[in-house]
Each structure stands twice: as structure tokens, then as C-alpha cells.
Design an enzyme around this catalytic site. Structure first.
Site: not given
Length: 297
Positions: A90, A147, A252
Site C-alpha cells: 500500500d 508482498h 518507509s
């Protein structure tokens, strides 16, 4: 003037000391302290707890458990288009495009060396020269697990020590070579689309970076360290497309690299485009449905 002062202040701040203190607070299990902190964080950053596997903020044992929270099944569906390169996390697109003359675009007036980003090794960086990059910034409210964009077999992991400047838009515009200066973990995979690099970049108050195969990566001594996973003595580590590969304890940036003519980034994406893990970030050149030459721009 405010932005300039913010950037200047980061050159003198004790980055690692601040991050260690933040890490201690983030691991605190005192109910009154961690619950107060988590509830403030949810309100201040407008975190959507409805998609979390545990919606109650006070149910987490400490702030780090909350920050790296799992999501409900189906909260991030994976794009099933043949040849889709999935977004790994995200966040929001910082920049994406082509690696030109060994440089990666950071912000107007700034770029950084792909070789330095990957730890300063020419052979490690060579397969990505002329290839494509995508930089994704994770804000505090985002889901902070990372991911796999495609299926891959881990070949090498490199811990690269460095500073831990903030990585927000203001700092990206004001600190030269930002992502090649910050502490980072470089993960190199062999994929059906050629070599792929996933770089997890540390930042101010990022308590740690973890991977699913090594756990906490930051070594006791902050020296460059390489871990090989393609040796006969080690069992191969293969991760499927969409599988979790790592996480940030406090947020980050992820930088994704592919070799020349391997991917084409989605045309609708550009700087500041919001993205979710699992949506299509681009298309692979090996996609049999693609008929036109691919331009990673």
C-alpha cells in the site's frame, strides 16, 4: 522556508538514536501507554481499522503488532490479469520510469545511482541497467507488509548501512541521493521475467526491517553484509506471486527494479498516485496478450 528548515534539521539529528528510542516505545507492552499511543495514532492518521483482521486497536500486544497488522482475507485481492506485475505494498507512487545511464530519478533536480542503491557492486547492478524502476512510499496509515509482485526464487540479500533520513516528498526533493544514502535491505530474486530487485529502504524512526526468511535483518554492527541463497547447502527459498516477503516496523519506501524491456508500467500511474497491494503496477513483456513493443516509461 519551513520545508527547507525541515530538510536541514535532518542532517544534524541523531538518526539511529531516535529510531532506537522509537523502537523501544513501539515494543512497550504497558497497557495504558501502548493503548493511548495506538488510539491516538488511529485518530491522527485516520487508519481504517475495518479492514484489519483485528479491528479493536487495544487488542494488539504493542504498537509494532498494530503497525504490522494483518488484514482480513480478501481485503487486498490480487489482480489476475495474465502477466500482471503486482504492486508490492500500500502507499503512493513516488516515481516510476526507466533507469537511464545507471541513474534512477528521485525528484526534480535529483537522481541516484542504481549501483549504489544495490550496495555498490557493479555485477549486481549490471542486469538492471536500462531497465525499469518503481518507487512506492508507504505513509503511516498504510498496511505495512510487503508482498511479491511476481513469483520468484531468492538469490541474494544485502544489508546496506546508512543514514535514515525521512523519505517523504519534502525530503525527496531536498536531500540528494536520498535512497542510496539511507539504510536498506536489498533482495534479489530470479523470476520468469528475469532478475528482480526489491529494495526496502529505512527511514527516520523506522525501528526495523524484517523479511519472512530471515526475520529482523539489521545486524548488530552496521556494516554491509551479503547473504547468498543460491548455494547448494541452502534449500531454495521460493515465494509465490502475492506472498508476503517482508515488513516495516514504522513506514518507509519500497523500490522495485526489473531488467531492460521486461515490464511496462501502467499508464494511469504517476507520481502521487495512490496504490494498494495486489493491484496491477504494470505488465510483463512475456505476457502473450501484448502485441506492441514495451516501453518501461
Amino acid at each position: 522556508m519551513k520545508d527547507r528548515l525541515f530538510v536541514i534539521s535532518q542532517y544534524v539529528l541523531p538518526h539511529h538514536l531516535i529510531s532506537r528510542l522509537a523502537g523501544c516505545l513501539a515494543e512497550c507492552r504497558l497497557p495504558w501507554l501502548k493503548n493511548t499511543f495506538i488510539k491516538w495514532f488511529v485518530r491522527h492518521f485516520q487508519v481504517d481499522m475495518h479492514e484489519a483482521s483485528s479491528e479493536e486497536p487495544t487488542s494488539y500486544e504493542h504498537f509494532n503488532a498494530f503497525f504490522t497488522r494483518a488484514l482480513k482475507e480478501g481485503a487486498r485481492p490480487l489482480d489476475t490479469t495474465p502477466g500482471a506485475i503486482l504492486n508490492p505494498c500500500d502507499g503512493a507512487i513516488s516515481q516510476l520510469g526507466r533507469i537511464e545511464q545507471g541513474r534512477i530519478f528521485q525528484a526534480k533536480g535529483h537522481s541516484f545511482s542504481a549501483m549504489e542503491l544495490l550496495g555498490g557492486d557493479h555485477e549486481r547492478a549490471a542486469p538492471f541497467m536500462g531497465g525499469a524502476f518503481a518507487t512506492v512510499y508507504l505513509s503511516p496509515k498504510d498496511y505495512h507488509r510487503v508482498h511479491m509482485p511476481v513469483s520468484g526464487t531468492l538469490r541474494e540479500m544485502v544489508y546496506v548501512p546508512g543514514r535514515i533520513f525521512s523519505v517523504n516528498t519534502v525530503t525527496a526533493k531536498g536531500v540528494p541521493e536520498l535512497f542510496a544514502r539511507n539504510e536498506r535491505v536489498v533482495c534479489l530474486f530470479d523470476t520468469e521475467h528475469g532478475p528482480m530487485a526489491m529494495v526496502l529502504v529505512g527511514a527516520m524512526i523506522v525501528a526495523s526491517i524484517e523479511t519472512v526468511w530471515a526475520g529482523l535483518v539489521t545486524p548488530p554492527k552496521r556494516n554491509l553484509k551479503t547473504f547468498r541463497y543460491d548455494e547448494a547447502a541452502r534449500a531454495p527459498i521460493h515465494l509465490e506471486k502475492g506472498a508476503e516477503m517482508g515488513r516495516f516496523k514504522l513506514g518507509s519506501t519500497v523500490i522495485l527494479l526489473f531488467g531492460p524491456e521486461q515490464v511496462r508500467w501502467a499508464e494511469q500511474l504517476g507520481p502521487l498516485s495512490p496504490v494498494c497491494m495486489g493491484q496491477a503496477l504494470g505488465q510483463a513483456a512475456s505476457n502473450p496478450l501484448a502485441s506492441a513493443p514495451l516501453d518501461p516509461l
